[in-house]
Enzyme design. Structure first.
Site, PDB file in Angstrom:
ATOM      1  N   LYS A 242      39.289 -11.706  35.457  1.00 52.21           N
ATOM      2  CA  LYS A 242      38.685 -13.025  35.337  1.00 52.21           C
ATOM      3  C   LYS A 242      37.315 -13.041  36.005  1.00 52.21           C
ATOM      4  CE  LYS A 242      43.064 -15.631  35.700  1.00 52.21           C
ATOM      5  NZ  LYS A 242      43.027 -16.411  34.459  1.00 52.21           N
ATOM      6  N   ARG A 316      53.362 -14.923  30.198  1.00 48.02           N
ATOM      7  CA  ARG A 316      54.375 -14.846  29.137  1.00 48.02           C
ATOM      8  C   ARG A 316      55.112 -13.518  29.175  1.00 48.02           C
ATOM      9  NH1 ARG A 316      49.752 -15.781  24.778  1.00 48.02           N
ATOM     10  NH2 ARG A 316      48.943 -16.817  26.630  1.00 48.02           N
TER      11      ARG A 316
END
Length: 463
Positions: A242, A316
């Site tokens: 990020k 996920r």
């Protein structure tokens, strides 16, 4: 606690008269001219989250007028505890009635401040309420919500996978639940390879945290409720790292786990007639030589192979093993809570979690409860045609869509692969954070949907 439950009100407690705009308009003509002039001077109209201090003839505080949107609002009194002068207050019998539950809840939340590192500048005001089951419920709700906020607000240095497990173990002890965890390479031995893959690069070992509890004597006949929370204690993005702005608040990426623990604490405190299982895959998505990579294919507990399209879609991946494990016990209901996608925030903003369900009637019931309780969620579709966007040419499924479109739906469809076909399941993609301050909701970690979910579970299991 800034709310005290006492049978007798202490001498000197200042009365708070609660009004809305209509009640104030009806009351104002009956007030002494001096009081009306004062209220006009300070501009008090009964608007929500405003108040006016009324002095007596000696200039000391004799009464408070407090404006609310309505008496059953969960943040009705939240503007008061840190704004009123320090002291003891009681609710007047005149004006708008605030239920004991909402009075206790809103006052406690209004007094909340995360003060682990920075001391409070002042003590909040104290509210005295008569003892009642409703007031006790309000305090229980507030305690769970504030504990959830504390977990999210604690920096990753002091809230890694091990500390999150310690918090879960403390909740288990408080309610007589069984606690266990599977740590590090033991995840591989016990077939949780996806959790291990995401967390293996961190110096702090990944783990699966599990709590089990029963609120009934003949527990084997009670319905099984499984609550799953995403516990990514810090998310660098992995090798798909990020940027600085995106990483700044990633201590909150375990907000799903924090909310799962808050909801579980309420289920146990309210002694719902269920068997409860809580599952938290707790990891840190770090960068090291053994970090999982874009393009890797990872086998999951269910046997499906995940192609890693982006290491920053790690939530996920860890949830896949936990959901598959939960499904093996064939529970009556699985609820997962996760700070899963930025796409849900783009679609719905910070205040409105996204709700996915296989059953429209279930989703509608929960949505209606959320709106009624001012703890909202918004139903979004598990749009099956979009599954084509997460197909992999070398694995069963890829953890990123083929485009940026429908990102929250793609993530929910991904998770659906790991839930049994006929399993009743709710997926909630939440923010777990207040990005702007409102009364009782300071900037920082937040408990979202757990009041609505508790009410939904009470209707489902306790009538």
């Amino acid at each position: 606690m800034t709310v005290q439950l006492k049978k007798s009100i202490p001498a000197g407690a200042v009365a708070i008269t609660v009004v809305d705009r209509a009640a104030f308009q009806a009351m104002a003509p009956k007030l002494p001219a001096r009081t009306r002039n004062w209220l006009a001077t300070v501009g008090f109209t009964g608007a929500a989250d405003t108040f006016a201090l009324l002095p007596d003839a000696n200039g000391t505080l004799s009464e408070v007028l407090a404006g609310v949107a309505h008496g059953n609002h969960p943040f009705a009194l939240a503007a008061l505890p840190q704004a009123l002068p320090e002291g003891v207050y009681q609710l007047s019998e005149t004006g708008v009635t605030v239920s004991p539950e909402q009075a206790a809840l809103s006052w406690e939340l209004g007094a909340y401040q995360f003060d682990l590192y920075k001391p409070r500048k002042r003590a909040p005001a104290t509210l005295v309420l008569p003892p009642s089951p409703e007031a006790q419920r309000g305090l229980a709700l507030a305690a769970a919500m504030m504990a959830t906020r504390d977990l999210v607000n604690t920096p990753a240095e002091h809230m890694g996978p091990e500390e999150l497990a310690q918090a879960a173990e403390l909740i288990a002890k408080q309610h007589g639940a069984k606690f266990k965890q599977i740590v590090g390479d033991a995840l591989l031995k016990q077939n949780f390879p996806a959790i291990h893959a995401v967390g293996r690069a961190a110096t702090r070992a990944p783990r699966l945290i599990e709590l089990n509890w029963s609120g009934v004597k003949k527990s084997a006949k009670a319905p099984l409720l499984s609550i799953v929370g995403k516990g990514v204690c810090f998310d660098t993005g992995g090798l798909d790292i990020k940027g600085a702005d995106g990483m700044r608040q990633m201590k909150k990426d375990m907000g799903g786990a924090a909310n799962a623990l808050g909801l579980a604490a309420l289920v146990m405190a309210c002694k719902l007639p269920v068997r409860l299982q809580v599952l938290i895959p707790a990891v840190e998505n770090a960068i090291a030589g053994n970090a999982y990579r874009p393009g890797d294919v990872i086998k999951t507990r269910k046997g499906l192979h995940i192609e890693i399209g982006n290491t920053d879609a790690e939530g996920r991946v860890v949830l896949s093993d936990a959901l598959a494990y939960a499904s093996e016990s064939q529970p009556d209901l699985i609820i997962d809570l996760a700070t899963l996608t930025g796409a849900a925030r783009v679609a719905l903003g910070a205040q409105l979690p996204a709700l996915f369900s296989k059953h429209f009637d279930t989703a509608r019931e929960l949505m209606d409860l959320g709106m009624k309780l001012d703890d909202p969620l918004w139903h979004m579709p598990l749009w099956a045609p979009y599954k084509a966007g997460i197909e992999s040419s070398i694995g069963d499924i890829v953890n990123t869509g083929k485009s940026a479109l429908a990102g929250a739906i793609n993530a929910a469809l991904f998770l659906e692969y790991f839930v049994s076909e006929h399993q009743d399941w709710l997926h909630i993609d939440l923010f777990a954070w207040n990005d702007t301050a409102r009364p009782g909701r300071p900037i920082g970690g937040e408990a979202q949907t757990i009041r609505a979910l508790l009410a939904f579970l009470e209707q489902r299991y306790a009538g």
